[in-house]
Design a protein around this motif. Structure first.
Motif, mmCIF file in Angstrom:
data_model
loop_
_atom_site.group_PDB
_atom_site.id
_atom_site.type_symbol
_atom_site.label_atom_id
_atom_site.label_comp_id
_atom_site.label_asym_id
_atom_site.label_seq_id
_atom_site.Cartn_x
_atom_site.Cartn_y
_atom_site.Cartn_z
ATOM 1 N N VAL A 128 0.863 -1.178 0.000
ATOM 2 C CA VAL A 128 0.000 0.000 0.000
ATOM 3 C C VAL A 128 0.907 1.237 0.000
ATOM 4 O O VAL A 128 1.890 1.302 0.739
ATOM 5 N N THR A 129 0.603 2.184 -0.862
ATOM 6 C CA THR A 129 1.426 3.388 -0.948
ATOM 7 C C THR A 129 0.966 4.423 0.065
ATOM 8 O O THR A 129 -0.151 4.338 0.593
ATOM 9 N N ARG A 130 1.805 5.416 0.302
ATOM 10 C CA ARG A 130 1.411 6.503 1.220
ATOM 11 C C ARG A 130 0.158 7.205 0.700
ATOM 12 O O ARG A 130 -0.732 7.527 1.476
ATOM 13 N N GLU A 131 0.094 7.433 -0.592
ATOM 14 C CA GLU A 131 -1.088 8.079 -1.173
ATOM 15 C C GLU A 131 -2.343 7.246 -0.931
ATOM 16 O O GLU A 131 -3.393 7.787 -0.579
ATOM 17 N N GLN A 132 -2.236 5.948 -1.129
ATOM 18 C CA GLN A 132 -3.390 5.081 -0.916
ATOM 19 C C GLN A 132 -3.797 5.056 0.549
ATOM 20 O O GLN A 132 -4.986 5.133 0.869
ATOM 21 N N MET A 133 -2.816 4.969 1.458
ATOM 22 C CA MET A 133 -3.134 4.977 2.888
ATOM 23 C C MET A 133 -3.876 6.240 3.279
ATOM 24 O O MET A 133 -4.900 6.187 3.960
ATOM 25 N N VAL A 134 -3.348 7.370 2.861
ATOM 26 C CA VAL A 134 -3.979 8.643 3.209
ATOM 27 C C VAL A 134 -5.375 8.717 2.615
ATOM 28 O O VAL A 134 -6.326 9.153 3.275
#
Length: 172
Positions: A128-134
């Motif tokens: 999971v990417t930082r963008e997806q997490m956020v």
């Protein structure tokens, strides 16, 4: 308290993992988190059944988190009853109906928290990417009725030019 909870969740998701064959364990029996910087948060998450161990004594705190793991954590936090979301197999070709994350992916998609990555796939095993997490956290908080409005200047991020359009509002 809620901000602390979300901060702990975010810290956990950045470095901590949970795996498909998860074991319900007593946090005191996990031996591979002793001295880890997130030990207290991991024990809290284990005791709250948000995360599970990979065995009766192992947690593997430095294993990267995947999209399937992250959505599962959000679903567990929301109190999702997996049996209420058993139709995942119809949504994505790469989400086996018997996988631990399948009902949570169905829940997240049904409520607009997560989407697939294209071509009928969810990519549950992709990191999971930082963008997806956020974005997932933003949508989850919004669904929970939290005020998610913001006006942060994204140009302060060194990589602001690489931020995908879907993540701009959640990041702000």
């Amino acid at each position: 308290m809620r901000k602390r909870f979300l901060a702990i969740l975010l810290a956990l998701t950045l470095t901590v993992a949970m795996v498909p064959e998860a074991f319900a364990v007593d946090s005191g029996s996990i031996t591979d988190i002793s001295g880890h910087w997130a030990e207290d948060a991991i024990r809290w998450a284990l005791e709250g059944d948000v995360f599970k161990g990979v065995s009766e004594t192992s947690f593997q705190p430095n294993t990267p988190m995947t999209r399937g793991m992250f959505v599962t954590v959000l679903g567990r936090m929301a109190g999702v009853a997996p049996e209420d979301y058993s139709d995942t197999y119809a949504l994505f070709q790469d989400v086996p109906a018997n996988s631990y994350y399948a009902p949570y992916i169905t829940w997240a998609v049904r409520y607009g928290i997560a989407k697939g990555t294209g071509d009928g796939v969810f990519s549950p095993n992709a990191p999971v990417t930082r963008e997806q997490m956020v974005t997932f956290l933003y949508r989850y908080a919004n669904l929970a009725g939290e005020d998610v409005t913001g006006d942060y200047d994204l140009t302060e991020f060194g990589d602001h030019g690489a931020i995908h359009n879907y993540a701009k509002e959640p990041l702000a």
